[in-house]
Design a protein around this motif. Structure first.
Motif, PDB file in Angstrom:
ATOM      1  N   ASP A  79      -2.125  -5.210 -20.666  1.00 32.03           N
ATOM      2  CA  ASP A  79      -2.574  -6.090 -19.590  1.00 32.03           C
ATOM      3  C   ASP A  79      -3.683  -5.419 -18.778  1.00 32.03           C
ATOM      4  N   GLU A  80      -3.519  -4.131 -18.533  1.00 28.62           N
ATOM      5  CA  GLU A  80      -4.532  -3.367 -17.795  1.00 28.62           C
ATOM      6  C   GLU A  80      -5.861  -3.385 -18.552  1.00 28.62           C
ATOM      7  N   ILE A  81      -5.820  -3.157 -19.862  1.00 30.40           N
ATOM      8  CA  ILE A  81      -7.040  -3.149 -20.679  1.00 30.40           C
ATOM      9  C   ILE A  81      -7.675  -4.536 -20.718  1.00 30.40           C
ATOM     10  N   PHE A  82      -6.835  -5.576 -20.835  1.00 29.98           N
ATOM     11  CA  PHE A  82      -7.338  -6.948 -20.857  1.00 29.98           C
ATOM     12  C   PHE A  82      -8.133  -7.265 -19.583  1.00 29.98           C
TER      13      PHE A  82
ATOM     14  N   SER B 136       0.822  -1.212   0.000  1.00 32.75           N
ATOM     15  CA  SER B 136       0.000   0.000   0.000  1.00 32.75           C
ATOM     16  C   SER B 136       0.857   1.264   0.000  1.00 32.75           C
ATOM     17  N   TYR B 137       2.134   1.130   0.331  1.00 31.30           N
ATOM     18  CA  TYR B 137       2.988   2.302   0.476  1.00 31.30           C
ATOM     19  C   TYR B 137       3.715   2.680  -0.815  1.00 31.30           C
ATOM     20  N   TYR B 138       3.900   1.689  -1.678  1.00 33.59           N
ATOM     21  CA  TYR B 138       4.534   1.958  -2.972  1.00 33.59           C
ATOM     22  C   TYR B 138       3.995   0.925  -3.960  1.00 33.59           C
ATOM     23  N   ASN B 139       3.647   1.370  -5.166  1.00 35.97           N
ATOM     24  CA  ASN B 139       2.968   0.454  -6.086  1.00 35.97           C
ATOM     25  C   ASN B 139       3.456   0.518  -7.535  1.00 35.97           C
ATOM     26  N   GLU B 140       4.396   1.394  -7.858  1.00 38.01           N
ATOM     27  CA  GLU B 140       4.792   1.569  -9.255  1.00 38.01           C
ATOM     28  C   GLU B 140       5.411   0.304  -9.853  1.00 38.01           C
ATOM     29  N   ASN B 141       6.162  -0.428  -9.059  1.00 36.44           N
ATOM     30  CA  ASN B 141       6.821  -1.622  -9.598  1.00 36.44           C
ATOM     31  C   ASN B 141       5.842  -2.764  -9.840  1.00 36.44           C
ATOM     32  N   ARG B 142       4.598  -2.603  -9.391  1.00 35.47           N
ATOM     33  CA  ARG B 142       3.579  -3.633  -9.575  1.00 35.47           C
ATOM     34  C   ARG B 142       2.521  -3.192 -10.598  1.00 35.47           C
ATOM     35  N   ARG B 143       2.791  -2.097 -11.277  1.00 40.28           N
ATOM     36  CA  ARG B 143       1.832  -1.585 -12.262  1.00 40.28           C
ATOM     37  C   ARG B 143       1.820  -2.466 -13.511  1.00 40.28           C
ATOM     38  N   ARG B 144       0.623  -2.808 -13.975  1.00 43.36           N
ATOM     39  CA  ARG B 144       0.493  -3.616 -15.183  1.00 43.36           C
ATOM     40  C   ARG B 144       0.801  -2.786 -16.430  1.00 43.36           C
ATOM     41  N   SER B 145       1.200  -3.474 -17.474  1.00 46.27           N
ATOM     42  CA  SER B 145       1.367  -2.810 -18.762  1.00 46.27           C
ATOM     43  C   SER B 145      -0.010  -2.373 -19.263  1.00 46.27           C
ATOM     44  N   LYS B 146      -0.031  -1.424 -20.170  1.00 49.63           N
ATOM     45  CA  LYS B 146      -1.307  -0.931 -20.695  1.00 49.63           C
ATOM     46  C   LYS B 146      -2.139  -2.038 -21.330  1.00 49.63           C
TER      47      LYS B 146
ATOM     48  N   LEU C 106     -19.034   2.869 -10.939  1.00 51.66           N
ATOM     49  CA  LEU C 106     -17.748   2.954 -10.256  1.00 51.66           C
ATOM     50  C   LEU C 106     -16.597   2.814 -11.244  1.00 51.66           C
ATOM     51  N   TYR C 107     -15.575   3.643 -11.094  1.00 54.20           N
ATOM     52  CA  TYR C 107     -14.357   3.503 -11.897  1.00 54.20           C
ATOM     53  C   TYR C 107     -13.722   2.150 -11.579  1.00 54.20           C
ATOM     54  N   ILE C 108     -13.368   1.386 -12.606  1.00 53.77           N
ATOM     55  CA  ILE C 108     -12.758   0.066 -12.417  1.00 53.77           C
ATOM     56  C   ILE C 108     -11.240   0.186 -12.540  1.00 53.77           C
ATOM     57  N   ASN C 109     -10.545  -0.177 -11.470  1.00 53.42           N
ATOM     58  CA  ASN C 109      -9.093  -0.092 -11.420  1.00 53.42           C
ATOM     59  C   ASN C 109      -8.460  -1.443 -11.743  1.00 53.42           C
ATOM     60  N   THR C 110      -7.599  -1.481 -12.746  1.00 54.49           N
ATOM     61  CA  THR C 110      -6.858  -2.700 -13.063  1.00 54.49           C
ATOM     62  C   THR C 110      -5.367  -2.403 -13.261  1.00 54.49           C
ATOM     63  N   SER C 111      -4.916  -1.234 -12.855  1.00 56.00           N
ATOM     64  CA  SER C 111      -3.524  -0.835 -13.107  1.00 56.00           C
ATOM     65  C   SER C 111      -2.576  -1.353 -12.032  1.00 56.00           C
TER      66      SER C 111
END
Length: 363
Positions: free
Chosen positions: A139-142, A127-137, A160-165
């Motif tokens: 993958d996020e769209i999939f 929860s404190y840092y998340n950039e290294n776990r961000r999906r590729s675009k 509701l906004y759906i978060n997959t990033s």
């Protein structure tokens, strides 16, 4: 106000209990359990049974154990959603709190209640840092398309906004309740500290109900095992050497409380127990943080990358050393997580003698 706490793990459950007994103690609080980890064991544990029930102050608890799960599908998705709308939906919830804002079922529960925002409470180190776990675009769209498909098949019409990033990145999140918000290395729209006084208020409730009390009778080091040998991060001899170093300052007068990880091999545990007679298997499903609050002769907690290393000072009323064995591993902890944990007061010894010295200074 009416608040709904969405829980997936024992750590989520503890944090929701603390929030409901402090910030929101004068509100009507409700609990939804979605795919709760180890849920079959909760009823057998007095603390877990209490803080997941109406006995601790929730107006109602909704066990959505297999909500929108294709693996354990007993009713159609539309029927599951209709049941939620007929029960939780009729409460007209004002505020939703959740630990994971990337979990599809968590997000779809909020959407089927026609709520378009929520507050996060922390989900541990990630929860404190998340950039290294961000999906590729792509993958996020999939994953977004998959959730939109599930949403449509279940008849959910909420916007509701759906978060997959990546975790803790939803645009629908309006606040973050954190044990140590000063350590955040990601954006938060409104970081809010969970204070020690607020934690103590909840802990005192458990003590008052005779659910939380000291049980350790000799100086102890809590070892939160992770499958390091199984993942080839440690050799079994290397991990044994670390455990033996932990025992040295105790002069055979104390013990190591070894809390197994679900993915630990039984052969490894038996090997450690044979080599270290003072090693006691400590099978407990409640969060380790609760031990800090009552076990006054717990002198240290040791692990690799466990979130529980970060909060000894928030839960304990005496000094408990936190030690990570990350620097002994063949593949070390991601540098940002190490930085966050060091800022939280976690020690990172690089050799066996340093382990001994860290403990000797305290014991």
């Amino acid at each position: 106000m009416k608040n709904l706490f969405i829980v997936n793990t024992p750590f989520h459950l503890l944090t929701s209990f603390i929030l409901s007994r402090s910030f929101f103690r004068n509100d009507d609080n409700y609990l939804a359990l979605i795919h709760p980890h180890g849920y079959e064991k909760w009823a057998k544990n007095d603390i877990m049974a209490y803080i997941s029930s109406e006995k601790c102050g929730y107006k109602e608890v909704f066990p959505l154990i297999n909500f929108l799960s294709s693996r354990h599908k007993t009713f159609s998705f539309k029927k599951q959603v209709q049941k939620v709308q007929d029960t939780i939906g009729r409460l007209h919830i004002d505020n939703v709190f959740l630990g994971s804002d990337i979990d599809p079922q968590n997000q779809l529960l909020v959407a089927c209640l026609n709520i378009d925002k929520f507050s996060r409470y922390e989900d541990g180190l990630y929860s404190y840092y998340n950039e290294n776990r961000r999906r590729s675009k792509p993958d996020e769209i999939f994953h977004k398309l998959k959730i939109w498909g599930l949403k449509k098949s279940a008849g959910i019409k909420g916007n509701l906004y759906i978060n997959t990033s990546t975790a803790s990145d939803s645009k629908a999140g309006i606040a973050d309740y954190m044990y140590k918000p000063e350590l955040l290395q990601r954006y938060s729209p409104n970081p809010i500290a969970i204070t020690k006084d607020q934690i103590d208020r909840a802990i005192n409730d458990l003590k008052k109900n005779k659910l939380l009390y000291p049980q350790i009778i000799k100086p102890s080091i809590l070892y939160l095992s992770q499958p390091l040998v199984e993942q080839k991060l440690f050799s079994i001899e290397d991990e044994l050497a670390c455990l033996q170093s932990l025992m040295k300052p105790l002069n055979k007068q104390g013990q190591i409380l070894y809390k197994p990880h679900p993915n630990d091999s039984t052969d490894k545990i038996e090997y450690f127990h044979k080599k270290i007679p003072q090693l006691k298997i400590f099978n407990s499903i409640e969060p380790a943080e609760l031990l800090y609050a009552v076990e006054k002769i717990l002198i240290a907690v040791v692990s690799y990358q466990s979130t529980a290393l970060m909060y000894t000072d928030k839960f304990a009323n005496h000094r408990i050393k936190s030690i990570s064995l990350s620097d002994f591993a063949k593949s070390r902890m991601y540098f940002k997580y190490k930085e966050i944990m060091q800022n939280a007061g976690v020690y990172f010894p690089s050799d066996l003698e340093q382990i001994v010295q860290i403990l000797v200074k305290e014991y």
